[in-house]
Design a protein around this motif. Structure first.
Motif, short mmCIF file in Angstrom:
data_model
loop_
_atom_site.label_atom_id
_atom_site.label_comp_id
_atom_site.label_asym_id
_atom_site.label_seq_id
_atom_site.Cartn_x
_atom_site.Cartn_y
_atom_site.Cartn_z
N SER A 16 0.83 -1.21 0.00
CA SER A 16 0.00 0.00 0.00
C SER A 16 0.86 1.26 0.00
N ILE A 20 0.94 4.23 -3.04
CA ILE A 20 0.73 5.65 -2.79
C ILE A 20 1.93 6.46 -3.29
N THR A 24 1.72 8.63 -6.87
CA THR A 24 1.74 10.09 -6.83
C THR A 24 2.97 10.66 -7.54
N LEU A 46 -3.42 11.94 -4.94
CA LEU A 46 -3.34 11.42 -3.57
C LEU A 46 -4.72 11.21 -2.98
N ASN A 47 -5.63 12.09 -3.31
CA ASN A 47 -7.00 11.95 -2.82
C ASN A 47 -7.70 10.76 -3.47
N ARG A 50 -5.94 6.63 -2.58
CA ARG A 50 -5.85 6.03 -1.25
C ARG A 50 -6.67 4.75 -1.13
N ALA A 53 -5.01 1.93 -3.07
CA ALA A 53 -3.83 1.41 -2.39
C ALA A 53 -4.21 0.39 -1.32
N SER A 93 -1.34 2.68 3.60
CA SER A 93 -1.96 3.76 2.83
C SER A 93 -1.88 5.08 3.60
N TYR A 94 -2.16 5.03 4.89
CA TYR A 94 -2.11 6.24 5.71
C TYR A 94 -0.68 6.77 5.83
N PHE A 97 0.22 8.48 2.61
CA PHE A 97 -0.48 9.76 2.54
C PHE A 97 0.23 10.80 3.39
N LYS A 98 0.56 10.46 4.62
CA LYS A 98 1.24 11.41 5.51
C LYS A 98 2.63 11.75 5.01
#
Length: 108
Positions: A16, A20, A24, A46-47, A50, A53, A93-94, A97-98
């Motif tokens: 995941s 991401i 991106t 990115l939106n 997620r 992923a 995934s999180y 994203f971060k």
């Protein structure tokens, strides 16, 4: 035993995370052809990416749902394994994203 637990968790996590980050970065290269801001393209991708992923990290949602069904019928080791797979995919995934939002700035 501990190695097997790490394998069950970290394979979906890094899958995941890789979706991401790779999605991106390579998706932002499209800004060269459409003459838009790479940051705007990264935020848009990115939106959208997620959820995909997470699904890629799970390796197919039907096997995970079937594993949860088996685990709820009495096999608690299968339930724990599917819980590790789910949490690995979500956390990967999180984390991706971060990581991307920290690199490009605050998500707008």
């Amino acid at each position: 035993m501990l190695i097997k637990i790490f394998r069950v968790f970290f394979i979906p996590y890094f899958t995941s995370l890789g979706v991401i980050i790779g999605g991106t970065i390579f998706g932002s290269l499209s800004s060269l052809f459409i003459f838009e801001s790479p940051i705007k393209i990264i935020n848009s991708i990115l939106n959208d990416i997620r959820l995909w992923a997470i699904l890629v990290g799970l390796g197919g949602s039907f096997t995970t749902i079937r594993g949860l069904e088996i685990g709820l019928s009495g096999e608690f080791t299968q339930l724990a394994k599917q819980g590790l797979i789910l949490s690995g995919a979500f956390l990967g995934s999180y984390s991706g994203f971060k990581l991307i939002t920290c690199i490009i700035g605050e998500f707008k």
